[in-house]
Design an enzyme around this catalytic site. Structure first.
Site, short mmCIF file in Angstrom:
data_model
loop_
_atom_site.label_atom_id
_atom_site.label_comp_id
_atom_site.label_asym_id
_atom_site.label_seq_id
_atom_site.Cartn_x
_atom_site.Cartn_y
_atom_site.Cartn_z
N THR A 18 0.83 -1.21 0.00
CA THR A 18 0.00 0.00 0.00
C THR A 18 0.86 1.25 0.00
O THR A 18 0.55 2.24 -0.68
CB THR A 18 -0.92 -0.02 1.24
OG1 THR A 18 -1.74 -1.17 1.17
CG2 THR A 18 -1.80 1.22 1.30
N SER A 67 1.72 -7.37 -0.75
CA SER A 67 2.46 -8.31 0.10
C SER A 67 1.86 -9.71 0.18
O SER A 67 2.55 -10.63 0.62
CB SER A 67 2.72 -7.73 1.48
OG SER A 67 1.56 -7.68 2.27
N THR A 101 1.21 -4.28 4.14
CA THR A 101 0.92 -4.57 5.55
C THR A 101 0.38 -5.97 5.78
O THR A 101 0.40 -6.47 6.90
CB THR A 101 -0.07 -3.53 6.11
OG1 THR A 101 -1.21 -3.49 5.24
CG2 THR A 101 0.57 -2.17 6.22
N1 GLU Z 1 -2.37 -4.10 1.66
C1 GLU Z 1 -1.80 -4.73 0.50
C2 GLU Z 1 -0.46 -5.30 0.82
O1 GLU Z 1 -0.28 -5.90 1.85
C3 GLU Z 1 -1.67 -3.81 -0.66
C4 GLU Z 1 -2.69 -4.09 -1.68
C5 GLU Z 1 -2.23 -5.06 -2.73
O2 GLU Z 1 -1.66 -4.61 -3.71
O3 GLU Z 1 -2.46 -6.26 -2.56
O4 GLU Z 1 0.45 -5.19 0.07
#
Ligand code: GLU
Length: 336
Positions: A18, A67, A101
């Protein structure tokens, strides 16, 4: 800055997440992943030129992915990249890893157990994409760089910085889908804060951590397969049997508190153990250490101390690179 007080040199390794995401517009705070656009780390740093006021920053591209796409193969490559970057840039004061995250706490704990560099490593993410109104990406990034470059951060293991808080990789967990204060350390709290005038620490982790660990994953193709079996009222052994059939070398139970599984799961776990699968028992949510009780436990199992199932899995994967002896693995869980 005066010449006799040079800025710290900090390498920033970009993985995506993110913090690196580009939304459709400034109000795209929740569905930005559908836009499928993420900054590479050097592009992210360009959005927040203020970072040049706190450090001499070396951007290092790794990935620009969400992630959920990070796993054992990426961890091996990431650790190798951290060591290569340290070797090629002697005198670095610290590392920052920008990360989504969703799996941030898993990557942080993996680095906490396997990175051998003698400078701080800080994993940072954001809850709002870099392009959002009131994004936390810029300030989290800047604060992570400040923490990585601060001499006080040495010797604390891998650190996680978001929302002005510094937390220990071993204990921090994501607790909320959308709130900015999502990263929490149940029972123990933060190590310190990234205040405007100084990096203020109050506690030190006592468990053994990077760079002084027994684990080295450099040069490996993969890590032993370890799965997580979730416990709930009426659960049976279907998932556990499937993990064994898929070749699991270890199974972590996300068991009911204070650490028990029902009889159907116990039967499947005991059968798995007889086939040589190492069982580690952790609890499915909340907090607290597993104490030694017999009822509701497999016949032979390692107790995962107070690690959540996702982190118990990481330690068991690493333990299985060295031994399948449960007494030896218990020592590792009591140490890390
Ligand atoms: N919150 C997501 C992550 O942990 C970001 C969204 C995504 O691109 O999957 O990367």
């Amino acid at each position: 800055m005066a010449e006799n007080n040079p800025l710290p040199r900090v390498a920033v390794i970009g993985t995506g997440g993110t913090i690196s995401s580009v939304g459709r517009d400034s109000l795209d705070i929740a569905t930005y992943a559908d836009n499928k656009k993420k900054y590479q780390v050097d592009e992210l740093l360009e959005q927040f030129p203020e970072v040049a006021r706190v450090a001499d920053v070396l951007p290092v591209r790794f990935r620009a992915v969400g992630s959920p796409a990070i796993g054992p193969a990426e961890w091996i490559e990431m650790v190798e990249l951290i060591h290569k970057t340290a070797e090629e840039n002697p005198g670095l004061d610290g590392f920052v890893v920008t990360h989504g995250t969703a799996t941030l706490e898993e990557t942080a704990y993996m680095l906490n157990l396997t990175a051998k560099v003698d400078v701080p490593i800080v994993v940072v993410g954001a809850q709002r994409p870099a392009t959002a109104l009131s994004t936390d990406a810029g300030l989290n990034l800047l604060n992570a760089i400040r923490v990585a470059g601060a001499p006080e951060s040495r010797g604390l293991g891998v650190l996680v910085v978001l929302n002005d808080e510094i937390q220990a990789a071993r204990e921090v967990v994501k607790t909320s889908t959308m709130r900015l204060h999502t990263f929490r350390t149940p029972d123990f709290g933060v190590l310190g804060h990234t205040d405007a005038d100084k990096i203020a620490y109050y506690r030190k982790p006592v468990r053994r951590h990077s760079p002084d660990t027994e684990f080295d994953i450099r040069g490996r193709k993969d890590l032993p397969r370890v799965d997580i079996a979730f416990s709930y009222a009426g659960a049976d052994g279907t998932a556990i049997d499937a993990f064994v059939a898929a070749g699991a070398k270890g199974i972590v139970t996300a068991s009911m508190l204070p650490g028990s599984s029902n009889q159907a799961q116990l039967d499947a776990l005991n059968a798995a153990a007889k086939k040589g699968v190492v069982i580690a028992q952790s609890v499915r949510n909340g907090s607290g250490r597993l104490v030694k009780i017999r009822s509701g436990r497999p016949e032979v199992a390692v107790l995962a101390d107070n690690l959540p199932p996702t982190k118990a899995r990481i330690l068991l994967m690493l333990a299985l690179t060295k031994t399948a002896n449960t007494a030896d693995i218990q020592r590792l869980f009591d140490t890390y």
